[in-house]
Design a protein around this motif. Structure first.
Motif, PDB file in Angstrom:
ATOM      1  N   GLY A  96      63.572   7.079  19.832  1.00 44.40           N
ATOM      2  CA  GLY A  96      64.328   6.020  20.475  1.00 44.40           C
ATOM      3  C   GLY A  96      63.423   5.197  21.372  1.00 44.40           C
ATOM      4  N   LYS A  97      64.036   4.293  22.135  1.00 46.22           N
ATOM      5  CA  LYS A  97      63.243   3.398  22.968  1.00 46.22           C
ATOM      6  C   LYS A  97      62.485   4.159  24.049  1.00 46.22           C
ATOM      7  N   ALA A  98      63.036   5.286  24.483  1.00 47.19           N
ATOM      8  CA  ALA A  98      62.383   6.054  25.548  1.00 47.19           C
ATOM      9  C   ALA A  98      61.303   6.972  25.014  1.00 47.19           C
ATOM     10  N   GLY A  99      61.101   6.962  23.678  1.00 45.73           N
ATOM     11  CA  GLY A  99      60.056   7.785  23.093  1.00 45.73           C
ATOM     12  C   GLY A  99      60.504   9.198  22.803  1.00 45.73           C
ATOM     13  N   LYS A 100      61.800   9.492  23.039  1.00 47.57           N
ATOM     14  CA  LYS A 100      62.314  10.825  22.777  1.00 47.57           C
ATOM     15  C   LYS A 100      62.908  10.896  21.365  1.00 47.57           C
ATOM     16  N   ALA A 101      62.945  12.097  20.816  1.00 52.42           N
ATOM     17  CA  ALA A 101      63.510  12.256  19.486  1.00 52.42           C
ATOM     18  C   ALA A 101      64.980  11.876  19.501  1.00 52.42           C
ATOM     19  N   ALA A 102      65.379  11.041  18.521  1.00 52.10           N
ATOM     20  CA  ALA A 102      66.755  10.596  18.444  1.00 52.10           C
ATOM     21  C   ALA A 102      67.668  11.762  18.062  1.00 52.10           C
ATOM     22  N   LYS A 103      68.893  11.689  18.560  1.00 48.76           N
ATOM     23  CA  LYS A 103      69.881  12.711  18.229  1.00 48.76           C
ATOM     24  C   LYS A 103      70.206  12.650  16.742  1.00 48.76           C
ATOM     25  N   ALA A 104      70.340  13.812  16.110  1.00 44.91           N
ATOM     26  CA  ALA A 104      70.612  13.851  14.675  1.00 44.91           C
ATOM     27  C   ALA A 104      71.959  13.209  14.381  1.00 44.91           C
ATOM     28  N   ALA A 105      72.019  12.489  13.247  1.00 52.42           N
ATOM     29  CA  ALA A 105      73.273  11.899  12.806  1.00 52.42           C
ATOM     30  C   ALA A 105      74.289  13.009  12.543  1.00 52.42           C
ATOM     31  N   PRO A 106      75.558  12.787  12.868  1.00 51.31           N
ATOM     32  CA  PRO A 106      76.553  13.866  12.774  1.00 51.31           C
ATOM     33  C   PRO A 106      77.042  14.176  11.364  1.00 51.31           C
ATOM     34  N   VAL A 107      76.787  13.285  10.412  1.00 49.01           N
ATOM     35  CA  VAL A 107      77.317  13.443   9.054  1.00 49.01           C
ATOM     36  C   VAL A 107      76.153  13.427   8.059  1.00 49.01           C
ATOM     37  N   THR A 108      76.264  14.278   7.025  1.00 47.82           N
ATOM     38  CA  THR A 108      75.198  14.373   6.023  1.00 47.82           C
ATOM     39  C   THR A 108      75.709  13.982   4.645  1.00 47.82           C
ATOM     40  N   LEU A 109      75.028  13.036   4.032  1.00 50.67           N
ATOM     41  CA  LEU A 109      75.282  12.673   2.637  1.00 50.67           C
ATOM     42  C   LEU A 109      74.193  13.324   1.785  1.00 50.67           C
ATOM     43  N   THR A 110      74.596  14.164   0.852  1.00 54.78           N
ATOM     44  CA  THR A 110      73.650  14.841  -0.036  1.00 54.78           C
ATOM     45  C   THR A 110      73.714  14.180  -1.407  1.00 54.78           C
ATOM     46  N   VAL A 111      72.555  13.774  -1.917  1.00 56.96           N
ATOM     47  CA  VAL A 111      72.520  13.036  -3.182  1.00 56.96           C
ATOM     48  C   VAL A 111      71.531  13.696  -4.145  1.00 56.96           C
ATOM     49  N   TYR A 112      72.026  14.076  -5.326  1.00 54.59           N
ATOM     50  CA  TYR A 112      71.179  14.583  -6.409  1.00 54.59           C
ATOM     51  C   TYR A 112      70.994  13.434  -7.393  1.00 54.59           C
ATOM     52  N   GLU A 113      69.748  13.007  -7.580  1.00 56.64           N
ATOM     53  CA  GLU A 113      69.484  11.813  -8.375  1.00 56.64           C
ATOM     54  C   GLU A 113      68.320  11.995  -9.337  1.00 56.64           C
ATOM     55  N   ASP A 114      68.350  11.187 -10.399  1.00 61.37           N
ATOM     56  CA  ASP A 114      67.283  11.116 -11.396  1.00 61.37           C
ATOM     57  C   ASP A 114      66.930   9.639 -11.526  1.00 61.37           C
ATOM     58  N   PHE A 115      65.668   9.294 -11.360  1.00 60.98           N
ATOM     59  CA  PHE A 115      65.266   7.885 -11.372  1.00 60.98           C
ATOM     60  C   PHE A 115      65.451   7.206 -12.726  1.00 60.98           C
ATOM     61  N   ARG A 116      65.688   7.973 -13.806  1.00 61.42           N
ATOM     62  CA  ARG A 116      65.978   7.385 -15.115  1.00 61.42           C
ATOM     63  C   ARG A 116      67.485   7.301 -15.380  1.00 61.42           C
ATOM     64  N   CYS A 117      68.299   7.812 -14.479  1.00 55.61           N
ATOM     65  CA  CYS A 117      69.738   7.949 -14.700  1.00 55.61           C
ATOM     66  C   CYS A 117      70.467   6.630 -14.415  1.00 55.61           C
ATOM     67  N   PRO A 118      71.135   6.035 -15.431  1.00 56.47           N
ATOM     68  CA  PRO A 118      71.874   4.778 -15.203  1.00 56.47           C
ATOM     69  C   PRO A 118      73.010   4.932 -14.198  1.00 56.47           C
ATOM     70  N   GLY A 119      73.687   6.075 -14.212  1.00 55.33           N
ATOM     71  CA  GLY A 119      74.757   6.309 -13.250  1.00 55.33           C
ATOM     72  C   GLY A 119      74.239   6.330 -11.823  1.00 55.33           C
ATOM     73  N   CYS A 120      73.019   6.843 -11.654  1.00 53.41           N
ATOM     74  CA  CYS A 120      72.404   6.860 -10.317  1.00 53.41           C
ATOM     75  C   CYS A 120      72.098   5.438  -9.864  1.00 53.41           C
ATOM     76  N   LYS A 121      71.622   4.618 -10.776  1.00 51.55           N
ATOM     77  CA  LYS A 121      71.361   3.215 -10.444  1.00 51.55           C
ATOM     78  C   LYS A 121      72.653   2.511 -10.044  1.00 51.55           C
ATOM     79  N   GLN A 122      73.719   2.794 -10.771  1.00 50.03           N
ATOM     80  CA  GLN A 122      74.996   2.180 -10.447  1.00 50.03           C
ATOM     81  C   GLN A 122      75.444   2.580  -9.039  1.00 50.03           C
ATOM     82  N   PHE A 123      75.313   3.860  -8.715  1.00 50.64           N
ATOM     83  CA  PHE A 123      75.662   4.320  -7.368  1.00 50.64           C
ATOM     84  C   PHE A 123      74.814   3.607  -6.329  1.00 50.64           C
ATOM     85  N   GLU A 124      73.507   3.548  -6.557  1.00 52.84           N
ATOM     86  CA  GLU A 124      72.604   2.930  -5.590  1.00 52.84           C
ATOM     87  C   GLU A 124      72.902   1.443  -5.428  1.00 52.84           C
ATOM     88  N   ASP A 125      73.145   0.734  -6.520  1.00 59.07           N
ATOM     89  CA  ASP A 125      73.398  -0.704  -6.440  1.00 59.07           C
ATOM     90  C   ASP A 125      74.673  -1.008  -5.648  1.00 59.07           C
TER      91      ASP A 125
END
Length: 278
Positions: A96-125
Motif C-alpha cells: 500500500g501507500k505506507a509500504g506495508k503489505a496490503a490486506k488479503a482480499a476477502p474472496v477467492t476466485l479459483t480458475v482452472y484454464e487451458d490456453f488452447r480452450c475456446p470456452g476459457c477464452k469466452q470466459f476471459e473475454d
C-alpha cells in the motif's frame, strides 16, 4: 587266458572308462555354458528393456526434469499462480501507500484454464474487465491452475508451451503474468491449430507486455523450465473431480457453466460483495 590277453582286456576297459569320463565332463561343460549363456541373455534383455524405458522417458521430457514452480506460486505443491491481493500468507502481497503489505482480499476466485480452450477464452473475454476491477479494488483475489486437456484431447503441445510461457512471465513479475495471460487469450488460435506449440510465437506475443521479453524470459520459454510443473498441475486437475475447462469456483463453490444458473459480470460482482460481507 594268457597274461597278455588279460592285460589287453584290462587296457581296453581302462580306455573305455576314460572315454566315458571325458564324455561326461564335456557334457557337463556344455550344460554349464548353456545355463550361463541363458542367464547372460536374460540379463542383457533386462538391461535392454531398462535402457529403452529410460530412453522413452527421457525422450518424452517427463524424466530427469525437475519440477520448478514459478516464482510466487502457492498452495499444495505450489501449483497455484496467485493474482491480486493475497496478503502475507499468499506470498503475492502488494504494498500500500505506507509500504506495508496490503490486506488479503476477502474472496477467492479459483480458475482452472487451458490456453488452447475456446470456452476459457469466452470466459476471459466476458469477465476480464470485471475480474480485474474486483482484483484492483482488493475485493477478490484469483488463483489460476494451468492445465493441458486440449493437448491430450486433440494432440500437440500448445497448451503446455503456453502454460510454461505464462509461468515464465510470473517469474518476471506477477503483474506481467496477468498481462501476458490476457494477451494469450486475446490471440488464442483456433482450437484445432496448435499455434502455441511454437515458442517463437509465444515470445513474439510477449512483446505486447512492456519489459517482459528479456534473455532470461526467452531461455525460460525455450528450455521449458516449468514444463514438469505444468504437467503436475494438469495431473492434479485430472484427479480433482472436475471434468472440463474453464472450471470456476468462488470460495470453493462452482459458479460457472450451469445453464440453469448462468453467471454474468454483474452477478459475479453481487456474489463477491455478498461473500465479503459474510
Amino acid at each position: 587266458m594268457s597274461q597278455r590277453n588279460r592285460e589287453g582286456k584290462r587296457g581296453a576297459r581302462e580306455r573305455l572308462r576314460e572315454q566315458r569320463e571325458r564324455d561326461r565332463a564335456r557334457a557337463k561343460r556344455k550344460r554349464t555354458l548353456g545355463v550361463v549363456g541363458a542367464a547372460v541373455a536374460v540379463l542383457a534383455g533386462a538391461v535392454g528393456v531398462g535402457m529403452v524405458a529410460s530412453r522413452t522417458e527421457d525422450d518424452s521430457g517427463k524424466s530427469g526434469s525437475a519440477l520448478v514452480p514459478p516464482r510466487g506460486a502457492v498452495g499444495k505443491g505450489r501449483l497455484v499462480i496467485p493474482s491480486g491481493k493475497h496478503g502475507k500468507d499468499g506470498k503475492a502481497e502488494q504494498e500500500g501507500k505506507a509500504g506495508k503489505a496490503a490486506k488479503a482480499a476477502p474472496v477467492t476466485l479459483t480458475v482452472y484454464e487451458d490456453f488452447r480452450c475456446p470456452g476459457c477464452k469466452q470466459f476471459e473475454d466476458v469477465f476480464r474487465k470485471t475480474v480485474h476491477q474486483l482484483q484492483d479494488e482488493g475485493r477478490m483475489k484469483v488463483e489460476y491452475h494451468l492445465v493441458t486437456i486440449i493437448d491430450r484431447n486433440l494432440g500437440g503441445t500448445g497448451s503446455l508451451r503456453a502454460a510454461n510461457a505464462a509461468a515464465c512471465a510470473q517469474d518476471k513479475d506477477p503483474a506481467m503474468f496477468r498481462a501476458y495471460h490476457d494477451v494469450l487469450y486475446r490471440h488464442q488460435p483456433q482450437e484445432t491449430r496448435d499455434t502455441y506449440a511454437n515458442n517463437s510465437r509465444l515470445i513474439k506475443l510477449a512483446d505486447q507486455v512492456p519489459g517482459l521479453v528479456t534473455p532470461a524470459f526467452r531461455t525460460c520459454v525455450e528450455d521449458g523450465r516449468h514444463d514438469t510443473w505444468v504437467r503436475k498441475s494438469n495431473d492434479v486437475f485430472a484427479h480433482s473431480g472436475y471434468a472440463s475447462t474453464p472450471t470456476v469456483l468462488l470460495d470453493g463453490k462452482s459458479v460457472y457453466g450451469d445453464p440453469k444458473k448462468p453467471l454474468s459480470p454483474n452477478k459475479l460482482k453481487r456474489m463477491v460483495l455478498a461473500a465479503a460481507r459474510d
